[in-house]
Design a protein around this motif. Structure first.
Motif, PDB file in Angstrom:
ATOM      1  N   THR A  38       0.854  -1.183   0.000  1.00 38.33           N
ATOM      2  CA  THR A  38       0.000   0.000   0.000  1.00 38.33           C
ATOM      3  C   THR A  38       0.892   1.236   0.000  1.00 38.33           C
ATOM      4  O   THR A  38       1.983   1.224   0.573  1.00 38.33           O
ATOM      5  N   ALA A  39       0.425   2.276  -0.650  1.00 35.98           N
ATOM      6  CA  ALA A  39       1.204   3.513  -0.706  1.00 35.98           C
ATOM      7  C   ALA A  39       0.265   4.691  -0.859  1.00 35.98           C
ATOM      8  O   ALA A  39      -0.850   4.555  -1.362  1.00 35.98           O
ATOM      9  N   ASP A  40       0.756   5.847  -0.451  1.00 31.84           N
ATOM     10  CA  ASP A  40      -0.068   7.051  -0.563  1.00 31.84           C
ATOM     11  C   ASP A  40      -0.030   7.596  -1.989  1.00 31.84           C
ATOM     12  O   ASP A  40       0.616   7.035  -2.875  1.00 31.84           O
ATOM     13  N   ALA A  41      -0.712   8.701  -2.197  1.00 23.60           N
ATOM     14  CA  ALA A  41      -0.893   9.237  -3.550  1.00 23.60           C
ATOM     15  C   ALA A  41       0.409   9.615  -4.248  1.00 23.60           C
ATOM     16  O   ALA A  41       0.502   9.535  -5.464  1.00 23.60           O
ATOM     17  N   HIS A  43       3.020   7.963  -4.462  1.00 22.24           N
ATOM     18  CA  HIS A  43       3.578   6.785  -5.125  1.00 22.24           C
ATOM     19  C   HIS A  43       2.629   6.149  -6.138  1.00 22.24           C
ATOM     20  O   HIS A  43       2.897   5.053  -6.632  1.00 22.24           O
ATOM     21  N   THR A  44       1.547   6.824  -6.455  1.00 21.22           N
ATOM     22  CA  THR A  44       0.671   6.344  -7.515  1.00 21.22           C
ATOM     23  C   THR A  44       1.308   6.740  -8.836  1.00 21.22           C
ATOM     24  O   THR A  44       0.930   7.710  -9.476  1.00 21.22           O
ATOM     25  N   TYR A  60      -0.761  -4.301  -5.415  1.00 20.46           N
ATOM     26  CA  TYR A  60      -0.744  -2.963  -4.852  1.00 20.46           C
ATOM     27  C   TYR A  60      -2.128  -2.436  -4.568  1.00 20.46           C
ATOM     28  O   TYR A  60      -3.116  -2.865  -5.148  1.00 20.46           O
ATOM     29  N   LEU A  62      -3.149   1.602  -4.252  1.00 17.81           N
ATOM     30  CA  LEU A  62      -2.593   2.947  -4.353  1.00 17.81           C
ATOM     31  C   LEU A  62      -3.698   3.994  -4.281  1.00 17.81           C
ATOM     32  O   LEU A  62      -4.759   3.827  -4.879  1.00 17.81           O
ATOM     33  N   VAL A  63      -3.438   5.059  -3.575  1.00 19.64           N
ATOM     34  CA  VAL A  63      -4.385   6.160  -3.446  1.00 19.64           C
ATOM     35  C   VAL A  63      -4.238   7.068  -4.662  1.00 19.64           C
ATOM     36  O   VAL A  63      -3.124   7.387  -5.072  1.00 19.64           O
ATOM     37  N   LYS A  65      -5.104  10.749  -6.160  1.00 22.38           N
ATOM     38  CA  LYS A  65      -5.540  12.116  -5.865  1.00 22.38           C
ATOM     39  C   LYS A  65      -5.219  12.994  -7.063  1.00 22.38           C
ATOM     40  O   LYS A  65      -4.871  12.499  -8.131  1.00 22.38           O
ATOM     41  N   HIS A 142     -13.314  10.008   0.021  1.00 23.98           N
ATOM     42  CA  HIS A 142     -11.910   9.652  -0.088  1.00 23.98           C
ATOM     43  C   HIS A 142     -11.503   9.451  -1.528  1.00 23.98           C
ATOM     44  O   HIS A 142     -10.332   9.305  -1.825  1.00 23.98           O
ATOM     45  N   ASP A 145      -9.540   4.714  -5.333  1.00 24.33           N
ATOM     46  CA  ASP A 145      -8.173   4.227  -5.269  1.00 24.33           C
ATOM     47  C   ASP A 145      -8.045   3.063  -6.231  1.00 24.33           C
ATOM     48  O   ASP A 145      -9.024   2.424  -6.591  1.00 24.33           O
TER      49      ASP A 145
END
Length: 172
Positions: A38-41, A43-44, A60, A62-63, A65, A142, A145
């Motif tokens: 999992t990773a935040d935006a 790393h998308t 994965y 991934l967020v 945004k 949110h 994702d």
């Protein structure tokens, strides 16, 4: 992080660069076969998705945004109101009540142009604070994702996704 929340590794980000350039370097020493990363935006990134699936044989979540504006626009335009795969969670604690509605949508044939993306997940959160008697107007989307290869195992936010190769077994 491990299952019990311990940090496995850290890497100092060199000056005049950012976390994006350190992603593969940080994960390279680990066997991630079958692991969901999992990773935040930040790393998308298409390169990160390819690295995880092709080189590390990982999955994965991934967020997405606004740092990926076209992908974000495409995901937001999906037919979320027609989704039948939903989960509703209600929680009360810390002086607030929260309702989360999670929707999952298979996106393999929708032309998202993101490597190995199989499913999009959208979480809509409605929160009220009892302590301050705030009206139920705190609504947070949110947003969608991207997911690749997560076994259908509802977690604290009810995230559900499908494996991009073959469905994984349910976890107890």
């Amino acid at each position: 992080m491990t299952g019990d929340g311990r940090t496995v590794t850290q890497l100092r980000v060199p000056d005049k660069t950012n976390e994006i350039t350190c992603f593969a370097v940080l994960l390279a020493p680990f066997d991630l076969t079958g692991v969901t990363v999992t990773a935040d935006a930040l790393h998308t990134q298409r390169a990160h998705a390819r690295f995880l699936v092709e080189e590390k044989k990982a999955h994965y979540l991934l967020v997405v945004k606004a740092n990926q504006p076209e992908l974000h626009r495409r995901l937001r335009s999906l037919p979320w109101k027609d989704v039948t795969a939903r989960r509703h969670d209600r929680e009360i604690g810390h002086g607030r009540r929260e309702i989360r509605v999670t929707r999952a949508l298979t996106v393999t044939d929708l032309g998202l142009d993101f490597p190995y993306a199989d499913q999009a997940v959208r979480i809509l959160r409605h929160r009220t604070h009892d302590r301050y008697r705030q009206p139920p107007d705190r609504l947070r989307d949110h947003g969608p994702d991207l997911a690749s290869g997560i076994a259908p195992a509802p977690g604290p936010t009810g995230q559900v996704a499908v494996d991009h190769r073959e469905p994984a077994p349910l976890r107890p």
